[in-house]
Write a protein that holds these residues in place. Structure first.
Motif, PDB file in Angstrom:
ATOM      1  N   TYR A  32      10.235  -4.640   2.635  1.00 41.03           N
ATOM      2  CA  TYR A  32      10.237  -3.183   2.459  1.00 41.03           C
ATOM      3  C   TYR A  32      10.869  -2.753   1.130  1.00 41.03           C
ATOM      4  CZ  TYR A  32       8.732  -2.780   7.301  1.00 41.03           C
ATOM      5  OH  TYR A  32       8.002  -2.875   8.473  1.00 41.03           O
ATOM      6  N   THR A  33      11.285  -3.714   0.320  1.00 44.24           N
ATOM      7  CA  THR A  33      11.792  -3.406  -1.019  1.00 44.24           C
ATOM      8  C   THR A  33      10.828  -3.992  -2.041  1.00 44.24           C
ATOM      9  OG1 THR A  33      14.085  -3.457  -0.245  1.00 44.24           O
ATOM     10  CG2 THR A  33      13.724  -3.632  -2.621  1.00 44.24           C
ATOM     11  N   ILE A  34      10.237  -3.122  -2.853  1.00 46.91           N
ATOM     12  CA  ILE A  34       9.262  -3.544  -3.857  1.00 46.91           C
ATOM     13  C   ILE A  34       9.689  -2.990  -5.212  1.00 46.91           C
ATOM     14  CG2 ILE A  34       6.849  -3.419  -4.605  1.00 46.91           C
ATOM     15  CD1 ILE A  34       6.033  -3.157  -1.699  1.00 46.91           C
ATOM     16  N   ASN A  35       9.859  -3.898  -6.173  1.00 49.83           N
ATOM     17  CA  ASN A  35      10.296  -3.501  -7.521  1.00 49.83           C
ATOM     18  C   ASN A  35      11.542  -2.616  -7.481  1.00 49.83           C
ATOM     19  OD1 ASN A  35       8.158  -4.911  -8.671  1.00 49.83           O
ATOM     20  ND2 ASN A  35       6.795  -3.133  -8.629  1.00 49.83           N
ATOM     21  N   GLY A  36      12.462  -2.987  -6.606  1.00 51.80           N
ATOM     22  CA  GLY A  36      13.716  -2.252  -6.489  1.00 51.80           C
ATOM     23  C   GLY A  36      13.628  -0.949  -5.713  1.00 51.80           C
ATOM     24  N   ARG A  37      12.440  -0.621  -5.206  1.00 55.65           N
ATOM     25  CA  ARG A  37      12.274   0.622  -4.454  1.00 55.65           C
ATOM     26  C   ARG A  37      12.179   0.340  -2.971  1.00 55.65           C
ATOM     27  NH1 ARG A  37       7.133   3.850  -5.847  1.00 55.65           N
ATOM     28  NH2 ARG A  37       6.443   3.958  -3.693  1.00 55.65           N
ATOM     29  N   GLN A  38      12.969   1.049  -2.196  1.00 59.53           N
ATOM     30  CA  GLN A  38      12.966   0.882  -0.746  1.00 59.53           C
ATOM     31  C   GLN A  38      11.834   1.708  -0.138  1.00 59.53           C
ATOM     32  OE1 GLN A  38      15.061  -0.929   1.380  1.00 59.53           O
ATOM     33  NE2 GLN A  38      13.790  -0.254   3.083  1.00 59.53           N
ATOM     34  N   ILE A  39      10.943   1.046   0.585  1.00 57.90           N
ATOM     35  CA  ILE A  39       9.878   1.755   1.286  1.00 57.90           C
ATOM     36  C   ILE A  39      10.443   2.242   2.619  1.00 57.90           C
ATOM     37  CG2 ILE A  39       7.541   1.610   2.228  1.00 57.90           C
ATOM     38  CD1 ILE A  39       7.721   1.137  -0.819  1.00 57.90           C
ATOM     39  N   PRO A  40      10.454   3.552   2.872  1.00 57.27           N
ATOM     40  CA  PRO A  40      11.022   4.050   4.124  1.00 57.27           C
ATOM     41  C   PRO A  40      10.234   3.550   5.336  1.00 57.27           C
ATOM     42  CG  PRO A  40      10.764   5.829   2.518  1.00 57.27           C
ATOM     43  CD  PRO A  40      10.013   4.647   1.982  1.00 57.27           C
ATOM     44  N   TYR A  41      10.960   3.151   6.391  1.00 63.66           N
ATOM     45  CA  TYR A  41      10.295   2.708   7.608  1.00 63.66           C
ATOM     46  C   TYR A  41      10.924   3.388   8.820  1.00 63.66           C
ATOM     47  CZ  TYR A  41      14.241  -0.623   7.767  1.00 63.66           C
ATOM     48  OH  TYR A  41      15.497  -1.190   7.775  1.00 63.66           O
ATOM     49  N   HIS A  42      10.140   3.466   9.879  1.00 64.05           N
ATOM     50  CA  HIS A  42      10.540   4.159  11.105  1.00 64.05           C
ATOM     51  C   HIS A  42      10.226   3.290  12.325  1.00 64.05           C
ATOM     52  CE1 HIS A  42      10.713   8.052   8.840  1.00 64.05           C
ATOM     53  NE2 HIS A  42       9.811   7.419   8.113  1.00 64.05           N
ATOM     54  N   LEU A  43      10.992   3.480  13.398  1.00 62.77           N
ATOM     55  CA  LEU A  43      10.822   2.809  14.695  1.00 62.77           C
ATOM     56  C   LEU A  43      11.082   1.301  14.626  1.00 62.77           C
ATOM     57  CD1 LEU A  43       7.846   4.780  16.291  1.00 62.77           C
ATOM     58  CD2 LEU A  43      10.220   5.450  15.865  1.00 62.77           C
ATOM     59  N   ILE A  44      11.993   0.929  13.760  1.00 60.05           N
ATOM     60  CA  ILE A  44      12.561  -0.421  13.728  1.00 60.05           C
ATOM     61  C   ILE A  44      14.070  -0.264  13.929  1.00 60.05           C
ATOM     62  CG2 ILE A  44      13.045  -2.436  12.263  1.00 60.05           C
ATOM     63  CD1 ILE A  44      10.368  -2.004  10.907  1.00 60.05           C
ATOM     64  N   ASP A  45      14.659  -1.114  14.766  1.00 60.21           N
ATOM     65  CA  ASP A  45      16.112  -1.048  15.041  1.00 60.21           C
ATOM     66  C   ASP A  45      16.521   0.295  15.657  1.00 60.21           C
ATOM     67  OD1 ASP A  45      16.450  -3.601  14.074  1.00 60.21           O
ATOM     68  OD2 ASP A  45      17.046  -2.962  12.063  1.00 60.21           O
ATOM     69  N   ILE A  46      15.798   0.730  16.691  1.00 63.16           N
ATOM     70  CA  ILE A  46      16.121   2.024  17.311  1.00 63.16           C
ATOM     71  C   ILE A  46      16.646   1.877  18.740  1.00 63.16           C
ATOM     72  CG2 ILE A  46      14.464   3.284  15.883  1.00 63.16           C
ATOM     73  CD1 ILE A  46      12.616   3.371  18.382  1.00 63.16           C
ATOM     74  N   LEU A  50       0.833  -1.208   0.000  1.00 61.45           N
ATOM     75  CA  LEU A  50       0.000   0.000   0.000  1.00 61.45           C
ATOM     76  C   LEU A  50       0.866   1.256   0.000  1.00 61.45           C
ATOM     77  CD1 LEU A  50      -2.907   1.058   0.069  1.00 61.45           C
ATOM     78  CD2 LEU A  50      -2.788   0.991   2.581  1.00 61.45           C
ATOM     79  N   ALA A  51       1.963   1.226   0.763  1.00 62.04           N
ATOM     80  CA  ALA A  51       2.882   2.368   0.787  1.00 62.04           C
ATOM     81  C   ALA A  51       3.496   2.601  -0.586  1.00 62.04           C
ATOM     82  CB  ALA A  51       3.980   2.135   1.827  1.00 62.04           C
ATOM     83  N   TYR A  52       3.798   1.512  -1.298  1.00 65.83           N
ATOM     84  CA  TYR A  52       4.345   1.612  -2.658  1.00 65.83           C
ATOM     85  C   TYR A  52       3.341   2.314  -3.575  1.00 65.83           C
ATOM     86  CZ  TYR A  52       6.302   0.085  -7.149  1.00 65.83           C
ATOM     87  OH  TYR A  52       6.826   0.049  -8.420  1.00 65.83           O
TER      88      TYR A  52
END
Length: 305
Positions: A55-69, A24-26
């Motif tokens: 989080y990578t769709i068709n070579g595009r990285q979908i930005p994400y937050h509050l993971i690995d913090i 959906l984000a893509y």
């Protein structure tokens, strides 16, 4: 779409939240804010089901937050989550993009959707001493006597239950008035997965993650100096795998106990989400079994009503 400040995607474990949220984000050129109480820890990947490849769709990285913090072993809390969520939310809005909140930790979701006034709660040594030695079922019963909100879905160890009681007791005995959390208008979409399919996916995913190295992940955290008690505190995979890695239980006991615990966890998550509906949240449920394109079309239709 302009009618909403945020899209929220929730559902029980193994319902496919992350693939749906990223797809959906893509489509919407949006960014993801995680609402998972354990994916925020670095190095805890397989056990928390981060699935960062999604989080990578068709070579595009979908930005994400509050993971690995946060570092493993740290006791992150809901107050911190509110503050970190707000910063990520405002950063995404400043870019002119739509934030998508995605996760299954009910307390995290509700704390920002309803804007609860939360404050950091200090430790209470006297209360902890009083509760020491009580069983998890006894502690859960004490916790249920409080009328305020707590994320009981994550309370599967005595240590976590004691901390939960500590927080509730503080709210009862202290003035917790804080600044208003900004009102957020969110479209809330739930992924509805049939119970038997959910159980099947949980069991299949557990086998796969053990094959992929989940036991080795836990052993690696222990070797890096993360105390076993801290890993056990996080519950579920980290509780059972740590007990196994430290020789306290055998493999079969670990595997069967963990599988049962994850099934119970998913059930508690659904109980929480149904509770949210009773507390006034409108959740629009989409069949998790639908093809991705159909789920996306349903979400877009809801946005554009």
């Amino acid at each position: 779409m302009p009618n909403y400040d945020l899209i929220t995607i929730l559902g029980p474990t193994a319902s496919g939240k992350t693939p749906f949220a990223t797809a959906l984000a893509y489509e919407l050129d949006a960014e993801i804010i995680s609402a998972d109480s354990r994916q925020l820890y670095r190095g805890m990947d397989l056990g928390t089901g981060k699935d960062l490849d999604d989080y990578t769709i068709n070579g595009r990285q979908i930005p994400y937050h509050l993971i690995d913090i946060a570092e493993p072993g740290y006791k992150y809390n809901v107050f911190e989550y509110q503050q970190d969520f707000l910063k990520a939310y405002e950063d995404i809005q400043e870019k002119g993009k739509l934030p998508i909140l995605c996760g299954g930790t009910g307390m995290y979701l509700e704390s920002v959707l309803k804007g609860y006034k939360l404050i950091p709660v200090p430790e209470n040594p006297e209360l902890r001493q009083k509760l020491a030695g009580k069983t998890l079922s006894e502690l859960t019963e004490i916790l249920s006597s409080y009328k305020t909100l707590h994320n009981s879905t994550d309370v599967d160890t005595a240590k976590r239950a004691i901390r939960a009681i500590e927080i509730e007791e503080y709210y009862v005995t202290n003035d917790t008035e804080q600044r208003e959390f900004p009102p957020i208008k969110s479209l809330i979409i739930g992924l509805d997965i049939e119970r038997e399919l959910r159980r099947e996916k949980i069991s299949r995913r557990l086998k796969q993650r053990i094959t992929d190295g989940m036991i080795e992940e836990v052993k690696g955290l222990l070797e890096k100096g993360v105390p076993a008690a801290d890993l056990i505190y996080y519950g579920l995979e980290y509780k059972f795998l740590t007990l196994y890695a430290t020789g306290q239980i055998e493999y079969d006991e670990m595997y069967n106990g963990l599988e049962t615990a994850i099934h119970q966890f998913a059930k508690r998550q659904m109980t929480w989400f149904r509770g949210m509906e009773r507390r006034g949240f409108d959740i629009y449920w989409i069949n998790a079994s639908l093809p991705m394109e159909e789920k996306i079309q349903e979400a877009k239709a809801l946005l554009n009503r």
